[in-house]
Design a protein around this motif. Sequence first.
Motif, PDB file in Angstrom:
ATOM      1  N   LEU A 101       0.806  -1.219   0.000  1.00 44.07           N
ATOM      2  CA  LEU A 101       0.000   0.000   0.000  1.00 44.07           C
ATOM      3  C   LEU A 101       0.841   1.272   0.000  1.00 44.07           C
ATOM      4  N   ASN A 102       2.039   1.201   0.598  1.00 43.10           N
ATOM      5  CA  ASN A 102       2.917   2.353   0.690  1.00 43.10           C
ATOM      6  C   ASN A 102       4.346   1.845   0.703  1.00 43.10           C
ATOM      7  N   PRO A 103       5.159   2.160  -0.317  1.00 40.62           N
ATOM      8  CA  PRO A 103       6.515   1.591  -0.395  1.00 40.62           C
ATOM      9  C   PRO A 103       7.441   2.042   0.724  1.00 40.62           C
ATOM     10  N   ASN A 104       7.054   3.068   1.477  1.00 42.82           N
ATOM     11  CA  ASN A 104       7.887   3.545   2.577  1.00 42.82           C
ATOM     12  C   ASN A 104       7.593   2.836   3.892  1.00 42.82           C
ATOM     13  N   GLY A 117       5.879   8.163  15.042  1.00 45.17           N
ATOM     14  CA  GLY A 117       5.389   7.684  13.760  1.00 45.17           C
ATOM     15  C   GLY A 117       5.875   6.285  13.460  1.00 45.17           C
ATOM     16  N   PRO A 118       5.454   5.729  12.313  1.00 42.63           N
ATOM     17  CA  PRO A 118       5.795   4.338  11.976  1.00 42.63           C
ATOM     18  C   PRO A 118       7.250   4.188  11.550  1.00 42.63           C
ATOM     19  N   LEU A 119       7.727   2.960  11.628  1.00 43.35           N
ATOM     20  CA  LEU A 119       9.048   2.607  11.133  1.00 43.35           C
ATOM     21  C   LEU A 119       9.043   2.749   9.618  1.00 43.35           C
ATOM     22  N   LEU A 120      10.017   3.481   9.083  1.00 40.50           N
ATOM     23  CA  LEU A 120      10.089   3.738   7.647  1.00 40.50           C
ATOM     24  C   LEU A 120      11.249   2.967   7.025  1.00 40.50           C
ATOM     25  N   ARG A 121      11.014   2.474   5.813  1.00 35.43           N
ATOM     26  CA  ARG A 121      12.058   1.753   5.078  1.00 35.43           C
ATOM     27  C   ARG A 121      11.620   1.630   3.623  1.00 35.43           C
ATOM     28  N   ASN A 122      12.514   1.976   2.709  1.00 37.97           N
ATOM     29  CA  ASN A 122      12.230   1.835   1.276  1.00 37.97           C
ATOM     30  C   ASN A 122      13.528   1.448   0.568  1.00 37.97           C
ATOM     31  N   MET A 166      18.896   1.700   2.885  1.00 39.58           N
ATOM     32  CA  MET A 166      17.600   1.374   3.485  1.00 39.58           C
ATOM     33  C   MET A 166      16.595   2.510   3.343  1.00 39.58           C
ATOM     34  N   ASN A 167      17.079   3.732   3.129  1.00 43.80           N
ATOM     35  CA  ASN A 167      16.218   4.831   2.704  1.00 43.80           C
ATOM     36  C   ASN A 167      14.992   5.000   3.593  1.00 43.80           C
TER      37      ASN A 167
END
Length: 535
Positions: free
Chosen positions: A259-262, A296-301, A371-372
């Motif tokens: 749903l969301n690549p991040n 906020g949520p853990l982010l990774r792309n 890991m962006n």
Amino acid sequence: MSLPLLLFFFQFLSPSLQQFPRPCTTPDVLRSKRCCPVWPGDGSVCGSLSGRGFCQDVTVSDLPNGPQYPHSGLDDREQWPLVFYNQTCQCAGNYMGFDCGECKFGYFGANCGERRESVRKNIFQLSVSERQRFISYLNLAKTTVSPDYMIVTGVYSQMNNGSTPMFTNISVYDLFVWMHYYVSRDALLGGPGNVWADIDFAHESAAFLPWHRVYLLFWEHEIRKLTGDFNFTIPYWDWRDAQDCQVCTDELMGARSPLNPNLISPSSVFSSWKVICSQPEDYNQREVLCDGSPEGPLLRNPGNHDPNRVPRLPTSADVESVLSLTEYETGLMDRSANMSFRNALEGFASPETGLAVTGQSLMHNSLHVFMNGSMSSVQGSANDPIFLLHHAFIDSIFEQWLRRHQPPRTHYPTANAPIGHNDGFYMVPFIPLYRNGDYFLSTKALGYEYAYLQDPSQRFVQEFLTPYLEQAQQIWRWLLAAGLLGAAVAGIIATIITVACRRRLKRRKSSAYGERQPLLNSSEEEGSTSYQTTL
């Protein structure tokens, strides 16, 4: 008893030893600057009645630092830990901890007399149950508030000489996130946004590798106490020659959300994690410290980063080139150092040439940028549990270099390194205290090993034989039941066949003497002899 119930039970039984120890956050202790708690085992300060340790004045090194941080008396981390405490427990023998109630790394048992070597394994060599256990331990640490230590939420000058402590609770996992933030945060010089950014007590100089070595050992130690699993070790991700994030699957560290690549896939437990200490610019503007609040949520792309900064992930050839560098530190001992093993491994110098570069993130740094997301910010990078797998492998490369070159401790800088990195400087923000130079030594002395660095026979047992034996051990009841059932079925079939054969043989015997029909005939007309056989 189920695993979740066991984990819930053990979290209330395990003492801890990280900073800031809860017994040392009271106004009385802060005013006296004496962090020497009573060991509950014998009711004495630092376990002195049992010979575990004693309360001692802290003596800090007065050797000069490098020019990167020109200030003095403005940051609580200078001359650590004197701003907060000038007396702590000095432990004897194999004892360790803020009250000397724990064992040194590699030692176990009630009196810390048992020496044991733990093995950190490749995450892809773990059995299914080991992988599941690792993920469950991570989530337990994330959701368990530590009963034994807290984080500081303000600078000491705001505490009215210790009369008004500024500490708050934190989870076991988030404590380590906060520690990584605190050791690398900018120095607040007074006024909104007035900071000194060229300061870091765990990066960009000599202490980068020893500091993270102790950091991982403590994290491993705390997870063992939280879960009661004293065989637990941090797995590593061998990312040499990887083309993508091999550990980014829902069975491991979480796949990409469709749903969301991040974001992390909803099928992974990590999709529900909230990060902390991820907004350094905001803290600097407000002149505050991270207080551990969810942000906020853990982010990774992974892979969607700037390719000019990270053209590719490190290769086996890159690692070998870095390992060939013979000097641990050179020059100013910072990110500008040439032909420095530490600087090349950290990623500020080219692995091919050993020369410092700008505008690119290589080796260790490249994985963070790749890991962006949450892992790409130094101060908040430990929010992503991939941090642990990555730094375990970096630590293993450090270990390879130590074994190959066997440098004496004198190769570690004693003076003129950036602030916090000299040999005699105590690691920020650890209590109990650990000097940088004390961990410029092999993992063998610290009680752990890496599976791929073992000799071939040991490696076969650890990486191939042990996982299968563990799986067999876990399913032996079902194997035994299946074996018994198979034996019973085979027995029934054998009985049926035996009875049938006996009946048939009995019928044939009863009619044997009346048999007159030939079984083989050959006519006279064919010019052959007739053969007749009677059963």
